[in-house]
Design a protein around this motif. Structure first.
Motif, PDB file in Angstrom:
ATOM      1  N   GLN A 301       0.867  -1.207   0.013  1.00 27.60           N
ATOM      2  CA  GLN A 301       0.160  -0.034  -0.029  1.00 27.60           C
ATOM      3  C   GLN A 301       0.791   1.055  -0.067  1.00 27.60           C
ATOM      4  O   GLN A 301       0.721   2.182  -0.640  1.00 27.60           O
ATOM      5  CB  GLN A 301      -0.807  -0.068   1.009  1.00 27.60           C
ATOM      6  CG  GLN A 301      -1.917   1.356   1.327  1.00 27.60           C
ATOM      7  CD  GLN A 301      -2.828   1.114   2.549  1.00 27.60           C
ATOM      8  OE1 GLN A 301      -2.594   0.156   3.397  1.00 27.60           O
ATOM      9  NE2 GLN A 301      -3.664   2.099   2.751  1.00 27.60           N
ATOM     10  N   ASN A 302       1.851   1.314   0.886  1.00 30.59           N
ATOM     11  CA  ASN A 302       2.623   2.400   0.844  1.00 30.59           C
ATOM     12  C   ASN A 302       3.503   2.604  -0.468  1.00 30.59           C
ATOM     13  O   ASN A 302       3.813   3.661  -0.757  1.00 30.59           O
ATOM     14  CB  ASN A 302       3.762   2.274   2.057  1.00 30.59           C
ATOM     15  CG  ASN A 302       4.221   3.640   2.370  1.00 30.59           C
ATOM     16  OD1 ASN A 302       3.768   4.656   2.432  1.00 30.59           O
ATOM     17  ND2 ASN A 302       5.691   3.663   2.967  1.00 30.59           N
ATOM     18  N   LYS A 305       1.339   4.359  -3.044  1.00 31.49           N
ATOM     19  CA  LYS A 305       0.819   5.565  -2.523  1.00 31.49           C
ATOM     20  C   LYS A 305       2.403   6.451  -2.885  1.00 31.49           C
ATOM     21  O   LYS A 305       2.024   7.645  -3.572  1.00 31.49           O
ATOM     22  CB  LYS A 305       0.812   5.705  -1.123  1.00 31.49           C
ATOM     23  CG  LYS A 305       0.842   7.135  -0.561  1.00 31.49           C
ATOM     24  CD  LYS A 305       0.349   7.193   1.086  1.00 31.49           C
ATOM     25  CE  LYS A 305       0.020   8.579   1.442  1.00 31.49           C
ATOM     26  NZ  LYS A 305       1.406   9.341   1.393  1.00 31.49           N
ATOM     27  N   TRP A 308       2.575   7.083  -6.840  1.00 34.44           N
ATOM     28  CA  TRP A 308       1.625   8.384  -7.132  1.00 34.44           C
ATOM     29  C   TRP A 308       2.060   9.727  -6.682  1.00 34.44           C
ATOM     30  O   TRP A 308       1.889  10.596  -7.561  1.00 34.44           O
ATOM     31  CB  TRP A 308       0.066   8.360  -6.550  1.00 34.44           C
ATOM     32  CG  TRP A 308      -0.268   6.921  -7.642  1.00 34.44           C
ATOM     33  CD1 TRP A 308      -0.827   5.673  -6.997  1.00 34.44           C
ATOM     34  CD2 TRP A 308      -0.731   6.732  -8.872  1.00 34.44           C
ATOM     35  NE1 TRP A 308      -1.235   4.879  -8.050  1.00 34.44           N
ATOM     36  CE2 TRP A 308      -1.266   5.393  -9.213  1.00 34.44           C
ATOM     37  CE3 TRP A 308      -0.343   7.645  -9.980  1.00 34.44           C
ATOM     38  CZ2 TRP A 308      -1.315   5.011 -10.629  1.00 34.44           C
ATOM     39  CZ3 TRP A 308      -0.476   7.102 -11.244  1.00 34.44           C
ATOM     40  CH2 TRP A 308      -1.256   5.991 -11.545  1.00 34.44           C
ATOM     41  N   GLU A 309       2.492   9.786  -5.628  1.00 34.29           N
ATOM     42  CA  GLU A 309       3.236  10.897  -4.990  1.00 34.29           C
ATOM     43  C   GLU A 309       4.626  11.452  -6.148  1.00 34.29           C
ATOM     44  O   GLU A 309       4.518  12.570  -6.433  1.00 34.29           O
ATOM     45  CB  GLU A 309       3.877  10.800  -3.701  1.00 34.29           C
ATOM     46  CG  GLU A 309       2.775  10.933  -2.655  1.00 34.29           C
ATOM     47  CD  GLU A 309       3.315  10.823  -1.249  1.00 34.29           C
ATOM     48  OE1 GLU A 309       3.795  11.902  -0.696  1.00 34.29           O
ATOM     49  OE2 GLU A 309       3.229   9.729  -0.586  1.00 34.29           O
ATOM     50  N   ARG A 495      -5.208  12.181  -7.584  1.00 37.12           N
ATOM     51  CA  ARG A 495      -4.876  11.659  -6.129  1.00 37.12           C
ATOM     52  C   ARG A 495      -3.260  11.623  -5.551  1.00 37.12           C
ATOM     53  O   ARG A 495      -3.076  12.068  -4.661  1.00 37.12           O
ATOM     54  CB  ARG A 495      -5.159  10.239  -6.075  1.00 37.12           C
ATOM     55  CG  ARG A 495      -6.663   9.881  -5.859  1.00 37.12           C
ATOM     56  CD  ARG A 495      -7.288  10.371  -4.444  1.00 37.12           C
ATOM     57  NE  ARG A 495      -8.773  10.265  -4.713  1.00 37.12           N
ATOM     58  CZ  ARG A 495      -9.202   9.275  -3.807  1.00 37.12           C
ATOM     59  NH1 ARG A 495      -8.669   8.302  -3.377  1.00 37.12           N
ATOM     60  NH2 ARG A 495     -10.597   9.264  -3.729  1.00 37.12           N
ATOM     61  N   TYR A 499      -1.890  13.230  -2.407  1.00 37.04           N
ATOM     62  CA  TYR A 499      -1.049  12.681  -1.375  1.00 37.04           C
ATOM     63  C   TYR A 499       0.163  13.445  -1.121  1.00 37.04           C
ATOM     64  O   TYR A 499       0.730  13.736   0.233  1.00 37.04           O
ATOM     65  CB  TYR A 499      -0.661  11.398  -2.071  1.00 37.04           C
ATOM     66  CG  TYR A 499      -1.833  10.340  -1.985  1.00 37.04           C
ATOM     67  CD1 TYR A 499      -2.661  10.221  -1.120  1.00 37.04           C
ATOM     68  CD2 TYR A 499      -1.811   9.473  -3.017  1.00 37.04           C
ATOM     69  CE1 TYR A 499      -3.710   9.315  -1.418  1.00 37.04           C
ATOM     70  CE2 TYR A 499      -2.734   8.343  -3.205  1.00 37.04           C
ATOM     71  CZ  TYR A 499      -3.879   8.500  -2.467  1.00 37.04           C
ATOM     72  OH  TYR A 499      -4.816   7.345  -2.530  1.00 37.04           O
ATOM     73  N   HIS A 523      -9.705  12.298   2.297  1.00 39.70           N
ATOM     74  CA  HIS A 523      -8.446  12.724   2.546  1.00 39.70           C
ATOM     75  C   HIS A 523      -8.381  13.319   3.912  1.00 39.70           C
ATOM     76  O   HIS A 523      -7.327  13.668   4.744  1.00 39.70           O
ATOM     77  CB  HIS A 523      -7.866  13.701   1.669  1.00 39.70           C
ATOM     78  CG  HIS A 523      -7.503  13.148   0.374  1.00 39.70           C
ATOM     79  ND1 HIS A 523      -6.341  12.603   0.255  1.00 39.70           N
ATOM     80  CD2 HIS A 523      -7.946  13.024  -0.708  1.00 39.70           C
ATOM     81  CE1 HIS A 523      -6.051  12.146  -1.078  1.00 39.70           C
ATOM     82  NE2 HIS A 523      -7.349  12.346  -1.666  1.00 39.70           N
TER      83      HIS A 523
END
Length: 524
Positions: A301-302, A305, A308-309, A495, A499, A523
């Protein structure tokens, strides 16, 4: 986690500091070198360095492969295994450095035929080439330990030493070129600073890693202990060869299909591009080891994330580069060197399209490397074949635009479709539809602002920018406003940008009012 982020930030801060210094220096020095040393000599140095780029393909991708294998032992603080892997690197790089030297000598035998039409003397050609060759060999025979520093998320140490040496070298060359205009002295200065850099940097390594023990004999025997190093090296090799042909051969191709003098014209544009690309590389180099460390932790998951950052950050920077170049590249060349150094707008558009493809694929490539996914060699073969066919067909007819079209047509399908599929299926073990669901907004927003930038260039920049003051004044108004709007639209539509901004809670609380209530709730 905190250590990884802290080191990544330090890498970026140090890299950006030296980037800004070298950026200002590069434009000033290029003007001095062209005026004092001549376009032919500067075109010659570009061609010689491209020849060395081809010789460096003998590296085979060993550095990339070794870096991948260093992530885990460094994370576990396993000094013994780290020393074993670095010994393998030392032995392999010793062989490569000597091989490059031998091939360089053989290649130089052709120089009387290849450079017979130049007014520059043949002894100077040889002196410049062997000086550049010695600098290249030093990276393999002496400075190979910088890979350990980079894999340990301390790229800022490498940047601090080598960028300082590079800046001092440029300053010395500027002064001597202005005073003496001696081509031999200009080349010799580079060689002297290479020696200084080797001595200073390796002293720092000895202090930083006193436990590191390099044994060349052990390195050769340890190849049997780490067979995956050579397996992945073979896979990386074609990727590196493809990148070399696509991104490091421009000056050589222009010299071959157009002229060496035109290669000096083209180098002015690519220098602008490369200097800003170097800014992106600073971010990538600062984060590569962190991404490798993140993937080694196994938190899916991280990992997604952060993907996408980084994509949001990459598109923000890509927009800054592409939009700024589209608006001001031609006026900048006129103010900097004069209108006689201009190339056509077609070259600029194709160059920027190539930049967009190269930069927008960066996060996918970073994750592929961190996952050790190098076995899609067919993709590299395909890109090479298509590039060769298109370039050889179009370059003799179109010149520089034909060379750029060869890059674009060969890279676009693989970069846009195959590489994301490859990463998400085999690296992140996630459906590729998740990638496209996240990426489409980025492409749409970027396309919209490209259209806005074209309109600004036609109706605002072109009629009003004719000197340095007008250029700076217009850029100071147009670029910040354009980039602020671009950032806000990315924040609302993606997104990844949300993030990224959420890492600063105060900024997110202010900007969250722009979001629809559904997104805002998610968020919170």
């Amino acid at each position: 986690m905190a250590s990884r982020v802290k080191r990544s930030i330090m890498n970026i801060k140090v890299g950006m500091f030296f980037y800004l210094l070298s950026l200002v220096l590069a434009f000033f020095s290029r003007k001095i070198f062209l005026d004092c040393l001549g376009a032919e000599f500067m075109g010659l140095t570009g061609v010689l360095q491209n020849i060395l780029s081809y010789l460096n393909v003998a590296e085979l991708g060993i550095g990339t492969s070794i870096t991948y294998f260093l992530y885990k032992p460094l994370q576990q603080d396993n000094h013994e295994q780290t020393s074993e892997i670095m010994s393998v690197l030392a032995w392999l790089y010793r062989c490569i450095g000597l091989l490059i030297g031998a091939i360089g000598v053989l290649v130089s035998l052709c120089f009387p035929f290849f450079f017979s039409h130049l007014t520059v003397s043949l002894p100077l050609v040889y002196f410049a080439f062997f000086s550049f060759l010695a600098t290249s060999m030093a990276g393999y025979l002496i400075n190979y330990r910088q890979l350990l520093v980079s894999a340990n998320q301390k790229q800022y140490v490498v940047n601090g030493y080598f960028q300082t040496i590079s800046i001092l070298q440029s300053l010395t060359q500027i002064v001597l070129a202005w005073l003496w205009q001696n081509l031999y002295v200009w080349v010799a200065v580079g060689l002297v600073y290479t020696v200084i850099g080797c001595i200073v940097f390796n002293r720092r390594i000895n202090r930083e890693y006193p436990w590191l023990h390099i044994d060349l004999k052990q390195g050769r025997s340890n190849l049997k202990k780490y067979p995956d190093i050579l397996r992945k090296t073979r896979q990386v090799f074609l990727q590196r060869l493809k990148n070399l042909l696509l991104y490091r051969s421009d000056d050589l191709l222009v010299a071959t299909f157009v002229s060496i003098v035109q290669s000096a014209f083209y180098f002015n544009y690519t220098m602008l591009v490369n200097k800003l690309n170097f800014m992106v590389n600073i971010l990538s180099d600062g984060m590569n080891a962190g991404v490798g460390n993140l993937i080694a932790e196994g938190n899916q998951q991280n990992t997604l994330k952060v993907f996408w950052e980084l994509t949001a950050l990459r598109f923000l920077i890509t927009g800054l580069i592409v939009f700024s170049f589209l608006l001001f590249m031609q006026p900048f060349i006129v103010c900097w060197l004069g209108p006689q150094w201009l190339l056509s707008d077609v070259v600029v558009v194709l160059l920027l399209l190539n930049i967009f493809i190269m930069l927008s694929r960066g996060v996918v490539e970073m994750y592929i490397s961190a996952c050790g996914l190098f076995h899609d060699v067919w993709a590299a073969w395909t890109e090479l074949a298509v590039n060769l066919i298109v370039t050889l067909s179009l370059a003799p007819i179109l010149g520089i635009p034909g060379i750029l079209l060869g890059k674009i047509i060969s890279v676009l399908p693989i970069a846009l479709f195959w590489k994301p599929l490859f990463l998400f299926r085999q690296g992140l073990h996630t459906r590729v539809s998740a990638y496209w669901h996240g990426m489409v907004p980025y492409y749409l927003v970027f396309g919209l602002f490209t259209a806005v930038t074209i309109a600004l260039r036609q109706y605002v920049v072109s009629p009003n920018v004719h000197n340095w003051w007008q250029l700076f004044a217009c850029a100071a108004v147009v670029v910040p406003v354009l980039m602020l709007l671009y950032f806000l639209v990315l924040f609302v539509c993606t997104r990844g940008m949300q993030y990224f901004v959420a890492r600063k809670p105060a900024a997110y609380r202010v900007l969250s009012h722009l979001l629809p209530k559904r997104k805002n709730t998610n968020h919170a």
